[in-house]
Structures are given as structure tokens and as C-alpha cells.
Design a protein around this motif. Structure first.
Motif, PDB file in Angstrom:
ATOM      1  N   GLU A  89       0.532 -12.408  -5.752  1.00 54.32           N
ATOM      2  CA  GLU A  89       0.004 -12.317  -4.382  1.00 54.32           C
ATOM      3  C   GLU A  89      -0.028 -13.706  -3.737  1.00 54.32           C
ATOM      4  N   GLN A  90      -0.019 -14.716  -4.594  1.00 60.39           N
ATOM      5  CA  GLN A  90      -0.087 -16.092  -4.098  1.00 60.39           C
ATOM      6  C   GLN A  90       1.176 -16.505  -3.318  1.00 60.39           C
ATOM      7  N   PHE A 145      -6.236  -6.798  -8.823  1.00 57.41           N
ATOM      8  CA  PHE A 145      -6.512  -8.079  -8.158  1.00 57.41           C
ATOM      9  C   PHE A 145      -6.582  -7.882  -6.655  1.00 57.41           C
ATOM     10  N   GLY A 146      -7.786  -7.990  -6.131  1.00 57.88           N
ATOM     11  CA  GLY A 146      -7.977  -7.881  -4.689  1.00 57.88           C
ATOM     12  C   GLY A 146      -8.200  -9.253  -4.082  1.00 57.88           C
ATOM     13  N   VAL A 147      -8.758  -9.252  -2.885  1.00 57.21           N
ATOM     14  CA  VAL A 147      -9.105 -10.523  -2.227  1.00 57.21           C
ATOM     15  C   VAL A 147     -10.041 -11.286  -3.176  1.00 57.21           C
ATOM     16  N   PRO A 148      -9.758 -12.556  -3.465  1.00 56.92           N
ATOM     17  CA  PRO A 148     -10.598 -13.281  -4.429  1.00 56.92           C
ATOM     18  C   PRO A 148     -12.066 -13.295  -4.031  1.00 56.92           C
ATOM     19  N   ASN A 193      -7.278   2.355   4.295  1.00 56.35           N
ATOM     20  CA  ASN A 193      -7.911   1.122   4.747  1.00 56.35           C
ATOM     21  C   ASN A 193      -7.235   0.747   6.073  1.00 56.35           C
ATOM     22  N   ASP A 206      -2.721  -4.542 -11.620  1.00 52.63           N
ATOM     23  CA  ASP A 206      -2.451  -3.851 -10.359  1.00 52.63           C
ATOM     24  C   ASP A 206      -2.551  -4.935  -9.273  1.00 52.63           C
ATOM     25  N   ARG A 207      -1.428  -5.400  -8.797  1.00 54.00           N
ATOM     26  CA  ARG A 207      -1.289  -6.649  -8.053  1.00 54.00           C
ATOM     27  C   ARG A 207      -1.546  -7.774  -9.057  1.00 54.00           C
ATOM     28  N   VAL A 259       0.826 -12.147   0.021  1.00 54.99           N
ATOM     29  CA  VAL A 259      -0.153 -12.112   1.121  1.00 54.99           C
ATOM     30  C   VAL A 259      -0.544 -13.523   1.565  1.00 54.99           C
ATOM     31  N   VAL A 260      -0.622 -14.425   0.600  1.00 55.85           N
ATOM     32  CA  VAL A 260      -1.015 -15.805   0.953  1.00 55.85           C
ATOM     33  C   VAL A 260       0.030 -16.443   1.874  1.00 55.85           C
ATOM     34  N   ASP A 320       0.842  -1.196   0.000  1.00 51.87           N
ATOM     35  CA  ASP A 320       0.000   0.000   0.000  1.00 51.87           C
ATOM     36  C   ASP A 320       0.876   1.244   0.000  1.00 51.87           C
ATOM     37  N   ARG A 339      -8.647 -16.381 -12.674  1.00 53.04           N
ATOM     38  CA  ARG A 339      -8.993 -14.971 -12.865  1.00 53.04           C
ATOM     39  C   ARG A 339      -7.893 -14.236 -13.626  1.00 53.04           C
ATOM     40  N   LYS A 373       1.280   2.374  -7.035  1.00 58.32           N
ATOM     41  CA  LYS A 373       0.813   1.620  -8.216  1.00 58.32           C
ATOM     42  C   LYS A 373      -0.212   2.446  -9.001  1.00 58.32           C
ATOM     43  N   LEU A 387      -2.504 -18.075   4.470  1.00 57.09           N
ATOM     44  CA  LEU A 387      -3.821 -18.432   3.932  1.00 57.09           C
ATOM     45  C   LEU A 387      -3.808 -19.834   3.334  1.00 57.09           C
TER      46      LEU A 387
HETATM   47  P1  ATP Z   1      -4.499  -1.284  -3.233  1.00 56.96           P
HETATM   48  O1  ATP Z   1      -3.961  -1.365  -1.844  1.00 56.96           O
HETATM   49  O2  ATP Z   1      -3.751  -2.148  -4.203  1.00 56.96           O
HETATM   50  O3  ATP Z   1      -4.694   0.129  -3.708  1.00 56.96           O
HETATM   51  P2  ATP Z   1      -7.174  -1.639  -2.301  1.00 56.96           P
HETATM   52  O4  ATP Z   1      -6.796  -1.283  -0.899  1.00 56.96           O
HETATM   53  O5  ATP Z   1      -8.096  -0.734  -3.036  1.00 56.96           O
HETATM   54  O6  ATP Z   1      -5.905  -1.951  -3.218  1.00 56.96           O
HETATM   55  P3  ATP Z   1      -8.129  -4.070  -3.371  1.00 56.96           P
HETATM   56  O7  ATP Z   1      -7.454  -3.772  -4.654  1.00 56.96           O
HETATM   57  O8  ATP Z   1      -9.594  -4.312  -3.415  1.00 56.96           O
HETATM   58  O9  ATP Z   1      -7.825  -3.045  -2.230  1.00 56.96           O
HETATM   59  O10 ATP Z   1      -7.437  -5.365  -2.758  1.00 56.96           O
HETATM   60  C1  ATP Z   1      -6.116  -5.405  -2.445  1.00 56.96           C
HETATM   61  C2  ATP Z   1      -5.944  -6.416  -1.364  1.00 56.96           C
HETATM   62  O11 ATP Z   1      -6.244  -7.710  -1.877  1.00 56.96           O
HETATM   63  C3  ATP Z   1      -4.524  -6.475  -0.846  1.00 56.96           C
HETATM   64  O12 ATP Z   1      -4.556  -6.412   0.545  1.00 56.96           O
HETATM   65  C4  ATP Z   1      -4.041  -7.816  -1.335  1.00 56.96           C
HETATM   66  O13 ATP Z   1      -3.089  -8.378  -0.479  1.00 56.96           O
HETATM   67  C5  ATP Z   1      -5.299  -8.626  -1.389  1.00 56.96           C
HETATM   68  N1  ATP Z   1      -5.161  -9.764  -2.288  1.00 56.96           N
HETATM   69  C6  ATP Z   1      -4.812  -9.761  -3.581  1.00 56.96           C
HETATM   70  N2  ATP Z   1      -4.723 -11.014  -4.070  1.00 56.96           N
HETATM   71  C7  ATP Z   1      -5.041 -11.839  -3.051  1.00 56.96           C
HETATM   72  C8  ATP Z   1      -5.113 -13.238  -2.923  1.00 56.96           C
HETATM   73  N3  ATP Z   1      -4.847 -14.046  -3.941  1.00 56.96           N
HETATM   74  N4  ATP Z   1      -5.467 -13.752  -1.729  1.00 56.96           N
HETATM   75  C9  ATP Z   1      -5.733 -12.928  -0.684  1.00 56.96           C
HETATM   76  N5  ATP Z   1      -5.671 -11.597  -0.743  1.00 56.96           N
HETATM   77  C10 ATP Z   1      -5.336 -11.048  -1.909  1.00 56.96           C
END
Ligand code: ATP
Length: 320
Positions: free
Chosen positions: A175-176, A140-143, A242, A170-171, A179-180, A115, A155, A119, A185
């Protein structure tokens, strides 16, 4: 060599010598003439060489305030960024025209970073210089529930750029192993397999005609704190904040280890990583623009020839 930070942290060193390349390194042979000749010479080492990840480099020695390869000042960097706009736009249009006429090439820019690493700014300032009609952007956010019903690459496959397009992630699938891994996870034996899977997947994507450029942005803990504080202070930035950003901050050492291994194990000749210091936003934006421009240039695409009789069409137009 990257400049030392003014307030050097004791445990930090300058980027290792081995990550640098000789000043005499040249642009690719097929480089087209450059209108921004003067500021261009301020790249003492081309971005592609100064930033390309060298396996085994100690990530903790990366100086997030440095500007590898760049010998100019901020104003010079901003001038070159502006000068790149028409070049980047033309190169992207050639790619788009190529795709429209049956070509199979595309470019995929993968952006990874914690964060506040910038990006979004890269997408606005670098990718934003090209015609949005030719860009496929995907975050790519939380699936989602639907995504979780498939394997993790499902995806990603669905978001790959079609021929002629510039894809921006963007991500990403990485992430696998970030964050995983950090948030446990998946069990270790599962996520460890992903390194190999990611490389196999990217080899397949590259073989289908996609040029992959992977950028990892690194912001220092101090700068990240400043950027988060700004998000809290400014009503126009609250939407970007966040509370979980602080949780991630508390796991920075774990993320550093995860990024180190990701860079070492998933930087391949067909999908290299570039480690971009991101405390200076202007530098990160310029560097990614250079990487993107270089990637598009390396495709060496000409305008597709007309598929009609030009003179006959001119005559028809004149008579119409
Ligand atoms: P950013 O921080 O990139 O600006 P954001 O805060 O708007 O994004 P999203 O883009 O909705 O949020 O989601 C990002 C979040 O999703 C990150 O915390 C990232 O670690 C998490 N994430 C991405 N891919 C996965 C995954 N495969 N499994 C779990 N979490 C994931």
C-alpha cells in the motif's frame, strides 16, 4: 490463451502472448499424486506460469474476465476447487507439523486488490480450506496512531508468519506504493524509495524461510460497479460498503499506473507477483488455490519422524 470478453472494450487487448507458457509445462517434479486428475488436466498452462507477472507487460491489456491457463468451464473449475480441499489441507498440516518439530519454513500469501476485487472471498474459499489453527491472517488498513509512530514496515514485521504457519495479508506493505502514492500521503521522493525497501525487506523475509506468494486481483470497472451496486441494494451487504469506495473508483487511472509500477518493480524471484483477473470469482478462487497448493508442494515437506519408540509406545498403550 485467455478468452476475449464478449463485449470487448476497444482499448483492451488479450493478454500478451509473452505472458503465456507452453501447454507442455509440467507441475513441479516433486508434485505428489493428484486425486483430481481429470479436472487438473484442464490447466493447459499451470496457474503459476499463466499468471506470474512478466515485467514490462502492459497492465491495461489484462482482460479481467479472462481465465488464463484454464481451458474448462465454471463447473469444472468449481469441481477442481472442491477436489483441492483435502490436498491443500494435508499440505498445510505438513507445514504445521514441520514448524512444531523445529522447522523454519512458512508461507506468506499477500493479497492486493481494489475494493470488491474479492480478497475476502479468496480468504473464505481458498484459505478457508485449511485448518484455521495454522493460519495467521492480518488485514492492513489505514495505519493506527500507534502504527504511525513506527516505520511502515513495523506492523508488517509483527504480522509475519511464524515457522509452520500460513500467513495471509489482506492488503500489505505494498500500500506504501499504492494508496500512499495515489493520495499523495508522502512526497514523491519518499515513496519512490519504497520499491527498493520493499524488495530488500522481502529478500530478508524469504531468506529466513518464508515462501512468499503475492497475488494482485484485478476487477474491471464495470464489474466493480455491479458489485458496489449490490452492496448498496442489499441490507446484508451494507456493512461492506464504504462511501470512500467511490472516491477510489474515480482514481482508477492513477491506481492502474501505481499497480503497473508496483508489479514491474517489486516482482522478484523470491517474491513474485501473480496478476489474477477477478471478474469471475470462481476463477480467482481456483487460481489462488492452485498457487497456494503449488507453493506448499514446492516445500516438499514430509511428515516429521516420530521422536519416540513406536513399538514400545504401542505396547504401553495395549497394556494400559
Ligand atoms: P477492504 O476494502 O480491503 O475490504 P475495508 O474497507 O474494510 O477493507 P480496512 O481494511 O479497514 O477497510 O482498510 C482498508 C483501507 O486502508 C484501504 O482504503 C487502504 O488503501 C487503506 N490503507 C492500507 N494501508 C495504508 C497505508 N499504509 N496508508 C494509508 N492507507 C492505507
Amino acid at each position: 490463451m485467455a478468452k476475449k470478453p464478449e463485449k470487448a472494450k476497444p482499448e483492451k487487448a488479450k493478454r500478451p502472448e509473452k505472458a503465456q507458457r507452453p501447454d507442455s509445462a509440467k507441475q513441479p517434479e516433486n508434485a505428489k499424486p493428484d486425486k483430481a486428475a481429470k479436472p487438473d488436466t484442464l490447466w493447459k498452462t499451470p496457474a503459476d506460469e499463466a499468471l506470474r507477472w512478466v515485467r514490462g507487460t502492459d497492465l491495461s491489456t489484462l482482460d479481467e474476465t479472462s481465465t488464463p491457463g484454464w481451458a474448462g468451464k465454471r463447473a469444472d473449475g468449481e469441481a477442481l476447487l472442491a477436489a483441492r480441499a483435502p490436498q491443500l489441507a494435508e499440505l498445510q498440516e505438513r507445514l504445521f507439523a514441520h514448524g512444531r518439530t523445529g522447522g523454519d519454513r512458512s508461507v506468506l500469501l499477500v493479497l492486493q486488490g481494489l475494493d470488491t476485487s474479492g480478497k475476502g472471498g479468496i480468504v473464505r474459499h481458498a484459505v478457508g480450506m485449511v485448518d484455521p489453527q495454522g493460519v495467521q491472517h492480518r488485514g492492513f488498513g489505514v495505519p493506527t496512531e500507534e502504527e504511525r509512530e513506527h516505520d511502515y514496515l513495523w506492523r508488517v514485521r509483527n504480522a509475519l508468519p511464524r515457522p509452520g504457519y500460513l500467513g495471509v495479508f489482506d492488503r500489505s506493505h505494498h500500500e506504501q506504493v499504492l494508496v500512499v502514492r495515489v493520495d499523495r500521503l508522502e512526497p514523491v521522493r519518499t515513496w519512490r524509495k519504497h520499491f527498493r525497501e520493499l524488495n530488500d525487506f522481502e529478500a530478508e523475509v524469504a531468506a529466513s524461510g518464508t515462501l512468499i506468494v503475492k497475488v494482485a486481483l484485478f476487477v474491471s470497472p464495470d464489474e466493480q460497479k455491479k458489485r458496489l451496486a449490490e452492496r448498496l441494494d442489499r441490507p446484508d451487504k451494507h456493512w461492506k460498503y464504504n462511501p470512500s469506495d467511490i472516491d477510489v473508483r474515480e482514481k482508477l487511472p492513477q491506481y492502474l499506473a501505481a499497480y503497473q509500477e508496483m508489479l514491474d518493480r517489486t516482482s522478484t524471484p523470491v517474491a513474485p507477483w501473480y496478476a489474477v483477473p477477478a471478474d469471475r470469482k470462481w476463477y480467482a478462487r481456483l487460481a489462488v488455490t492452485e498457487l497456494l497448493t503449488g507453493a506448499l508442494r514446492s516445500l516438499d515437506l514430509d511428515w516429521p519422524p516420530a521422536t519416540f519408540d513406536i513399538e514400545a509406545e504401542k505396547a504401553r498403550l495395549a497394556a494400559s
